[in-house]
Design an enzyme around this catalytic site. Structure first.
Site, PDB file in Angstrom:
ATOM      1  N   TYR A  31     -11.688   8.392  26.161  1.00  0.00           N
ATOM      2  CA  TYR A  31     -10.757   8.378  25.036  1.00  0.00           C
ATOM      3  C   TYR A  31      -9.521   7.559  25.430  1.00  0.00           C
ATOM      4  CZ  TYR A  31      -7.304  10.201  21.761  1.00  0.00           C
ATOM      5  OH  TYR A  31      -6.325  10.323  20.820  1.00  0.00           O
ATOM      6  N   LYS A  56     -10.879  18.124  16.666  1.00  0.00           N
ATOM      7  CA  LYS A  56     -12.033  17.448  16.111  1.00  0.00           C
ATOM      8  C   LYS A  56     -13.037  18.477  15.551  1.00  0.00           C
ATOM      9  CE  LYS A  56      -9.565  14.134  17.745  1.00  0.00           C
ATOM     10  NZ  LYS A  56      -9.748  13.494  19.030  1.00  0.00           N
ATOM     11  N   ARG A  87       5.111  31.933  25.159  1.00  0.00           N
ATOM     12  CA  ARG A  87       4.717  30.820  26.027  1.00  0.00           C
ATOM     13  C   ARG A  87       3.794  31.296  27.156  1.00  0.00           C
ATOM     14  NH1 ARG A  87       8.009  28.930  29.737  1.00  0.00           N
ATOM     15  NH2 ARG A  87       9.979  29.329  28.676  1.00  0.00           N
ATOM     16  N   ASP A 119     -15.106  15.655  29.288  1.00  0.00           N
ATOM     17  CA  ASP A 119     -14.605  15.747  27.926  1.00  0.00           C
ATOM     18  C   ASP A 119     -15.824  15.925  27.017  1.00  0.00           C
ATOM     19  OD1 ASP A 119     -13.650  15.252  25.323  1.00  0.00           O
ATOM     20  OD2 ASP A 119     -11.962  14.090  26.117  1.00  0.00           O
TER      21      ASP A 119
HETATM   22  C1  LIG Z   1      -8.872  13.108  20.131  1.00  0.00           C
HETATM   23  C2  LIG Z   1      -9.428  13.152  21.501  1.00  0.00           C
HETATM   24  C3  LIG Z   1      -8.648  13.558  22.587  1.00  0.00           C
HETATM   25  C4  LIG Z   1      -7.188  13.900  22.450  1.00  0.00           C
HETATM   26  O1  LIG Z   1      -7.021  15.069  21.720  1.00  0.00           O
HETATM   27  P1  LIG Z   1      -5.715  15.398  20.804  1.00  0.00           P
HETATM   28  O2  LIG Z   1      -6.050  16.724  20.227  1.00  0.00           O
HETATM   29  O3  LIG Z   1      -5.583  14.295  19.810  1.00  0.00           O
HETATM   30  O4  LIG Z   1      -4.549  15.449  21.737  1.00  0.00           O
HETATM   31  C5  LIG Z   1      -9.267  13.621  23.826  1.00  0.00           C
HETATM   32  N1  LIG Z   1     -10.554  13.295  23.998  1.00  0.00           N
HETATM   33  C6  LIG Z   1     -11.321  12.894  22.977  1.00  0.00           C
HETATM   34  C7  LIG Z   1     -12.761  12.553  23.214  1.00  0.00           C
HETATM   35  C8  LIG Z   1     -10.802  12.805  21.699  1.00  0.00           C
HETATM   36  O5  LIG Z   1     -11.566  12.386  20.687  1.00  0.00           O
END
Ligand SMILES: *Cc1c(COP(=O)(O)O)cnc(C)c1O
Length: 395
Positions: A123, A214, A69, A189
């Site tokens: 998001y 992603k 951790r 982001d």
């Molecule tokens: C999917 C996504 C998230 C969240 O990520 P997870 O890995 O699903 O927790 C945050 N920001 C964007 C732009 C996303 O597409």
């Protein structure tokens, strides 16, 4: 001999080699997946020192990793590689994108204040987390970049934005956003753009965050998150991660690190496919409008077209098909594309944001129900166009 940390290496070379510096000394050619949940301690005092250092945000140094951790070598290699791609001093990896957002909000609250300014669209999960105040933050939502400056307060710990925005691909001028934020740190982001197309830290942004689920993982088989930042932010984030237990699993880190090796190739190939699909969609009967950062009307400031901020428009597309019923019929009518949430995978996905990813968003900020979001993968664009054409014609 040059190392992968050599600043002269270009992005594609870093993608393949960064975070692999210790392989020759280990006698390996692929990243070892270190699954140890606990690690032998060199002695009570040295073990205690190592624990103290990592629990307060430092790195492993030459001591024991103590406990997974706190520190994991497979995770650390991915972080080192990712920081190199973002042009950052450091990166910190988490079990998911949302775990990353959560840790940044907690660290920002502790460092500077509990007020957050959030520029929509975001998001849906991020929007939801902010709107609930679950983490003890208070959020001022703004829907235009020009409104950020007057929303910032002395106790603003963080300004959050996303560009291209999810799901409708709005673009944010990062240099202007940083100026508007003043002393408040900016979190961007960068999931849709990836470091291949956009490096937010080059524009003065403090934290560049990704859902690595992603494009970074890229194959739809790993959940993870990562944030690139300077070492002082990394030192604030690591204790939050250790205390809340949000570190990425070593196998996930392995997959994310491997994903980086083909990231530039995938991003550019998916983008080339998306450009063909966009051109076809724009001419298709039954499509009211197409949103894509490569279209001049979606990029009035030249952030993509003039190369001011992005090296290309990416492979995310939003289309308006007129009505919610037609949108649903198209999402359910595709055969080659998969009707599923998520994005950035080698296969193409389509989803209805108002019902799914953006369902928790307040009604006034929710995307219109006639909008579909498409993530273009690596299939032959002609096959994708044919599939979309049949689904749209039948709707
Ligand atoms: C999917 C996504 C998230 C969240 O990520 P997870 O890995 O699903 O927790 C945050 N920001 C964007 C732009 C996303 O597409």
């Amino acid at each position: 001999m040059t190392t992968s940390n050599d600043a002269r290496l270009r992005l594609d070379s870093l993608a393949v080699h960064a975070g692999r510096e210790d392989f020759p000394s280990l006698g390996v050619h692929a990243s070892p997946i270190d699954l140890s949940s606990t690690n032998p301690l060199p002695g009570v005092d040295a073990g205690g020192d190592a624990y103290e250092r990592m629990a307060t945000g430092g790195d492993i140094g030459d001591g024991s990793a103590v406990y997974q951790r706190l520190w994991n070598p497979t995770v650390a290699r991915f972080e080192q590689a990712f920081a190199a791609l973002e042009g950052a001093e450091a990166a910190v990896a988490f079990a998911s994108g949302m775990a990353t957002v959560t840790a940044v909000m907690m660290a920002a609250r502790q460092r500077r204040g509990s007020h957050v300014v959030a520029l929509r669209p975001l998001y849906g999960g991020t929007d939801h987390l902010l709107a609930t105040g679950l983490l003890g933050t208070e959020t001022t939502f703004v829907d235009r970049q020009e409104h950020v400056e007057r929303a910032v307060r002395p106790d603003t710990g963080l300004v959050i934005a996303e560009t291209p925005g999810n799901p409708t691909l709005e673009l944010v001028d990062l240099a202007a956003l940083v100026t508007a934020a003043g002393d408040a740190p900016v979190l961007v982001d960068n999931t849709f753009a990836t470091p291949v197309l956009q490096r937010p830290l080059d524009h003065g942004v403090a934290l560049s965050l990704h859902s690595a689920t992603k494009y970074i993982g890229g194959h739809g088989d790993v959940l993870g998150g990562v944030v690139a930042c300077d070492e002082s932010w990394a030192q604030a984030l690591r204790p939050v991660r250790a205390i809340t237990g949000a570190i990425a699993h070593p196998f996930s880190a392995y997959l994310m690190h491997r994903g980086l090796q083909t990231l530039p190739l995938r991003v550019r190939a998916q983008q080339a496919g998306a450009q063909q699909v966009v051109a076809a969609l724009a001419a298709m009967e039954g499509v009211r409008s197409v949103r894509y950062p490569g279209l001049a009307e979606c990029d009035p400031a030249g952030l993509v077209g003039a190369g001011r901020q992005m090296a290309g428009p990416g492979s995310m597309i939003a289309i308006d098909v007129g009505t919610a019923a037609r949108a649903a019929a198209i999402a359910e009518g595709v055969r080659l594309l998969t009707h599923a949430v998520s994005l950035g995978s080698v296969d193409s996905l389509i989803q209805h944001p108002a019902s799914l990813t953006h369902r928790p968003v307040a009604a006034e900020a929710r995307p219109h129900a006639s909008v579909l979001r498409i993530s273009i993968g690596l299939e032959d664009p002609a096959d994708l166009i044919a599939d979309l054409e049949q689904a749209i014609a039948a709707a």
